[in-house]
Write a protein that holds these residues in place. Structure first.
Motif, PDB file in Angstrom:
ATOM      1  N   LEU A 124     -12.796 -26.341   8.285  1.00  0.00           N
ATOM      2  CA  LEU A 124     -14.051 -27.054   8.523  1.00  0.00           C
ATOM      3  C   LEU A 124     -14.823 -27.094   7.219  1.00  0.00           C
ATOM      4  O   LEU A 124     -15.508 -26.135   6.848  1.00  0.00           O
ATOM      5  N   TRP A 125     -14.670 -28.204   6.497  1.00  0.00           N
ATOM      6  CA  TRP A 125     -15.308 -28.421   5.210  1.00  0.00           C
ATOM      7  C   TRP A 125     -14.957 -27.251   4.284  1.00  0.00           C
ATOM      8  O   TRP A 125     -13.835 -26.776   4.270  1.00  0.00           O
ATOM      9  N   ALA A 162     -22.932 -30.567  13.224  1.00  0.00           N
ATOM     10  CA  ALA A 162     -22.576 -31.657  12.312  1.00  0.00           C
ATOM     11  C   ALA A 162     -21.941 -32.774  13.126  1.00  0.00           C
ATOM     12  O   ALA A 162     -21.000 -32.536  13.885  1.00  0.00           O
ATOM     13  N   ASP A 163     -22.470 -33.969  12.981  1.00  0.00           N
ATOM     14  CA  ASP A 163     -21.940 -35.118  13.720  1.00  0.00           C
ATOM     15  C   ASP A 163     -20.699 -35.639  12.997  1.00  0.00           C
ATOM     16  O   ASP A 163     -20.719 -36.681  12.343  1.00  0.00           O
ATOM     17  N   GLU A 164     -19.613 -34.868  13.118  1.00  0.00           N
ATOM     18  CA  GLU A 164     -18.340 -35.191  12.486  1.00  0.00           C
ATOM     19  C   GLU A 164     -17.260 -35.294  13.552  1.00  0.00           C
ATOM     20  O   GLU A 164     -17.271 -34.555  14.541  1.00  0.00           O
ATOM     21  N   GLU A 165     -16.320 -36.199  13.351  1.00  0.00           N
ATOM     22  CA  GLU A 165     -15.256 -36.404  14.320  1.00  0.00           C
ATOM     23  C   GLU A 165     -14.470 -35.117  14.531  1.00  0.00           C
ATOM     24  O   GLU A 165     -14.058 -34.453  13.579  1.00  0.00           O
ATOM     25  N   TYR A 193     -15.492 -32.300  15.657  1.00  0.00           N
ATOM     26  CA  TYR A 193     -16.280 -31.071  15.640  1.00  0.00           C
ATOM     27  C   TYR A 193     -17.101 -30.993  16.921  1.00  0.00           C
ATOM     28  O   TYR A 193     -17.749 -31.975  17.307  1.00  0.00           O
ATOM     29  N   LYS A 239     -22.418 -31.293  17.755  1.00  0.00           N
ATOM     30  CA  LYS A 239     -22.857 -32.440  16.964  1.00  0.00           C
ATOM     31  C   LYS A 239     -24.368 -32.506  16.775  1.00  0.00           C
ATOM     32  O   LYS A 239     -24.856 -33.152  15.854  1.00  0.00           O
ATOM     33  N   ASN A 253     -26.098 -30.821  21.761  1.00  0.00           N
ATOM     34  CA  ASN A 253     -25.381 -32.061  22.094  1.00  0.00           C
ATOM     35  C   ASN A 253     -26.033 -32.936  23.147  1.00  0.00           C
ATOM     36  O   ASN A 253     -25.373 -33.809  23.723  1.00  0.00           O
TER      37      ASN A 253
END
Length: 457
Positions: A24-25, A380-383, A385, A388, A407
């Motif tokens: 994750l990042w 984090a609004d990431e696909e 994850y 969000k 969320n």
């Protein structure tokens, strides 16, 4: 003496051979291997991985099933409890509910079947020993109820983070990696003393340290019990499994550890990020508070004036008393008169998980349920994850404890039912209410009578 470690009975388990590396990042690099799951239950249905804003432990297995960090259909949460109950039944030589195979498929697919769940909930059995079930706060209080409701001759209680005015806890123990470490149990006299067996219920065993601490605390004050741990996930390494076995051998007690999935993880790199982008709730609301106090209330209060229901299990419930939740949920759903076609979200607060869960089950097949949490998770609004969006607020009537909810912007809902066990100071709830009202119309309910701090009675 028989000590079972990481045991799922052979008739109900599958070899999983699941492996995944979560990157994750630049914050988290963690490998997960699952080697066994409940028969018919895919690993992907159980959890997602997220970054935790906590220096002690920088990651979190976010459950897709327990209605804490993620909103879920109540049928899936209840079905998870039934699957765990079936493990205990088989260990005790009792036939499990006849619906377990279908329930495993339902939980695994995420496609809820309220009729199937309702028929499974009618299956109740007696255990061969006097048994006390203990659900772990805050994430497994509802899961504990969902297991316990299948047994007819037992007691249930859940641990709590709260200090109750004028009461001394029966025992206290520590959870090292948690954001809130101290667990307290306020048990009625005789419940712990008379139990022959104790069942400990949690959503996850990571290192086994909490389990060891809890058993030590219990055995020191109430010796001679046997113990069974039930959890959705069991991540203990062989050395950590051995710690539990050594504890059992040293104290001469039987310890069984049963789970829906078992495996191991290895943290290669983890760091706790700053909580950027966090929404701190403020604002005012004109929402009217409805009282649904037909479940009664206890004479206990917190130092900040919070009141309590007997049905939560915080102070202990017998199997017979637990049946009262069935009627409570039906009466409360009738009181709310959910509109046809409504897509409701029922939000519970903190440790009060099971009553909102049962209420959502009775409201509508489209209902979702979620509870606020003390657990700070990076959003984090990431696909791919799971977390969000998030908001933080000060839990009313709690001396400044921070709570989070996740969320809400990503849910398809038309109505929110905010269920409070107690409201001591209505104005303190306005920031949360104002935030929720931006998402959908809100109906605010207190399950006890509203009595402001300092008022008589």
């Amino acid at each position: 003496m028989r000590i079972l470690n990481r045991s799922m009975l052979s008739t109900t388990s599958d070899q999983a051979n699941y492996q995944n590396n979560y990157k994750l990042w630049d914050r988290l690099d963690l490998s997960v291997a699952v080697d066994e799951t409940y028969k018919g239950l895919p690993v992907e249905a159980l959890f997602s991985m997220a970054i935790r804003v906590n220096k002690k432990r920088q990651f979190l297995f976010v459950s897709k099933l327990i209605a804490k960090h993620l909103a879920v259909n109540p049928v899936l949460a209840l079905g998870t409890g039934t699957l765990l109950a079936s493990l205990l039944m088989e260990k005790s030589g009792i036939a499990p509910p006849p619906q377990v195979d279908e329930l495993a498929q339902m939980v695994g697919s995420g496609a809820s079947d309220a009729g199937l769940m309702r028929s499974a909930m009618e299956y109740r059995v007696a255990l061969p020993e006097k048994t006390l079930f203990i659900g772990m706060a805050e994430t497994a209080t509802g899961l504990g109820h969902s297991v316990f409701q299948h047994f007819t001759n037992s007691f249930y209680i859940h641990t709590t983070r709260e200090d109750i005015a004028g009461l001394t806890p029966s025992f206290v123990f520590e959870e090292e990696h948690s954001h809130a470490t101290s667990h307290r149990v306020y048990a009625q006299e005789g419940i712990l003393e008379d139990a022959e067996a104790i069942v400990l219920i949690d959503d996850e065993i990571s290192t086994g340290n909490t389990l060891v601490n809890l058993i030590k605390a219990l055995d020191s004050q109430f010796p001679g019990k046997s113990y069974t741990s039930l959890s959705i996930l069991d991540w203990r390494s062989p050395a950590q499994q051995q710690n539990v076995a050594v504890l059992g051998a040293e104290r001469g007690i039987g310890i069984s550890v049963l789970s829906l999935a078992s495996g191991q993880f290895e943290l290669h790199h983890g760091s706790s990020p700053d909580d950027g982008g966090l929404v701190n709730l403020r604002g005012q609301s004109s929402a009217e508070l409805a009282e649904a106090d037909h479940a009664g209330e206890l004479p206990h209060v917190s130092e900040t004036g919070q009141r309590y229901l007997p049905l939560t299990g915080r102070f202990g419930l017998s199997s017979a008393e637990h049946l009262g939740i069935d009627g409570w949920a039906l009466r409360t759903a009738e009181l709310l008169q959910s509109a046809e076609g409504e897509k409701p979200l029922v939000i519970g607060i903190g440790e009060n998980m099971y009553l909102p869960l049962r209420l959502a089950f009775e409201l509508s097949g489209e209902a979702l349920v979620q509870t606020t949490t003390r657990s700070p998770i990076f959003a984090a609004d990431e696909e791919g994850y799971p977390i969000k969006g998030k908001a933080e607020f000060v839990l009313p009537d709690s001396a400044g404890v921070a709570q989070f909810i996740y969320n809400l912007d990503f849910l398809d809902i038309t109505k929110i039912y905010l269920v409070a066990e107690s409201v001591a100071d209505p104005s303190a709830w306005e920031p949360l209410l104002a935030y929720l009202e931006q998402k959908a119309p809100v109906e605010w309910i207190s399950l006890t009578k509203v009595k402001r701090r300092g008022s008589a009675g």
